[in-house]
Scaffold this active site. Sequence first.
Site, mmCIF file in Angstrom:
data_model
loop_
_atom_site.group_PDB
_atom_site.id
_atom_site.type_symbol
_atom_site.label_atom_id
_atom_site.label_comp_id
_atom_site.label_asym_id
_atom_site.label_seq_id
_atom_site.Cartn_x
_atom_site.Cartn_y
_atom_site.Cartn_z
ATOM 1 C CD GLU A 150 -2.465 1.202 2.692
ATOM 2 O OE1 GLU A 150 -3.579 2.055 2.739
ATOM 3 O OE2 GLU A 150 -2.559 0.154 3.332
ATOM 4 C CE LYS A 181 -8.288 1.781 2.715
ATOM 5 N NZ LYS A 181 -7.629 2.142 3.948
ATOM 6 C CB CYS A 229 -6.002 -1.381 3.992
ATOM 7 S SG CYS A 229 -5.440 -1.059 5.691
#
Length: 521
Positions: free
Chosen positions: A276, A341, A392
């Site tokens: 990430e 995201k 995540c």
Amino acid sequence: MKISLASPWLLPILSGIFIGTSYIPFPPWASAFGFIPLWIFWEQQTRLKNVILGGFVTIFVFTLIGFNWVTFLLHEFAHVPWVIAGLGMLLFALFAHLFVPVAGILWFIGRKQKLYTGWLSIFAMGLFTALALWAMPMLFKWNFGYTWYFAQIPVYHLAEYIGFSGLSMLTVLTNVPLYYAWQHRADKKGRSILVRVIMVFALLNAFGLSIKAWQPKPDASFNTLLVQANIGNAEKMAAELGRGFYQQILHKYFAATDKGLTKYADQPIDFILWSETAFPSLLNPEYQESYLYQQLIQYLNKRQVALITGAYGKDPDSGLITNSLFVLDKKGQVQAPYYSKSILLAFGEYIPGEEKFPVFREWLPIVGQFGRGQGPTQLLALEDYKIGPQICYESLYPDFSKSLADLGAQFIVNVTNDSWYGTWQEPYQHMYMTLGRAIETRRPLVRVTNTGISTVVLASGEVLQQSPMHQEWAGLYTVPYTRQPKATFFQRYFTLMPSLLMGLLLLVLLNGLRLRIKQDD
């Protein structure tokens, strides 16, 4: 029902200990009976206030035991003294898992309305608790199902049919017959119930083993090099806030990757995977002339290997920076589309309510302000691979991975940064909660992190080599997959378990209402 303890308030404490020590990294030793002391306490109460307080005592205790990594997070991320971090942990423990007192409130109201007594009252407690755990929002959406997977107890394979949330519901409901067995522990009925519960558990595990044995054989595979550069939090934060360390971070990834490429020089590598926001700058195609971008192009072009990496993007509509995942081919060219995201971390990547109350941004300037992506609406493309992207803790939401599988993803790629949480609880909790998506969808999942734990889980549920934590590392994985995977039962009937439990609860309540009306007549 009475129980001989010095104080009845020890019962909710005991439940808190049972539950807290039955979640990862502990085995699920008390999951099937952990709520019983609290439910005994609830049945003894005549006032709603005590039922609520008992619920709060239980969640306070089990949160302190099972989720004390929040203290480390507050100290490391917010840079507050340990004393303040400890106070924050206490506050979190009070309000993080309100599903328990909420379940108690609903059950008490039903009992007061004389909708159930006896074993139906116990059954209602189980239904309310299981459904409240499933339905109520949490910052860290855990459940009891994951611990069976962590302990490698074969019953976890039922997640292919009912999901880990459904397995969690079954675990909570197992407290019901065991509570009834406890009530009748002095006679044959109690022992008979206990034996039956054990037999059903054994049969479910045998069924779990058969599910694994029935898995279709993969018809393709790929080789991927996972790279864990172990970037420190100070460097990560500085890069995110525009204060430097870009070159140092990028060179650490180059160096760690080169070590891996050298180590596995005799084996083909289909793509490299970085974690990430590993690339510490923007990777939108319009920024291709930037210095860091050019370095990355030259690096990949020279080594002739593709890369999937977390990086920053820029939302063309809002102008906000996004936490994104990009695919670059062997020449270093970004392949469309890229993914941003969409499930952002509250107080990490956005401030809840700041749109209506901009003053919140003034009070908390250190909190990130990221743009939100469109969710799981597109797959990433690299050659013929159909790649499901997630970043995540989007992996904690089964519906997110279900959507990727529905789009036809052959495997899922998860990039994460767990460097804020210490090394004991959260990395293992987060990892197994993420890997669980592979069981529910029967697709391999490849997980790479900044500081660990990086690994691969196969569609069978087998977890391959796990990386060390807080060490620079690179590992090569051969990942078998199915070119055209079929939808699992859980994908097709996603809400089956909560729907069944809500139906059962409705029947219990309607039956109680019917009996009450009959008595009144």
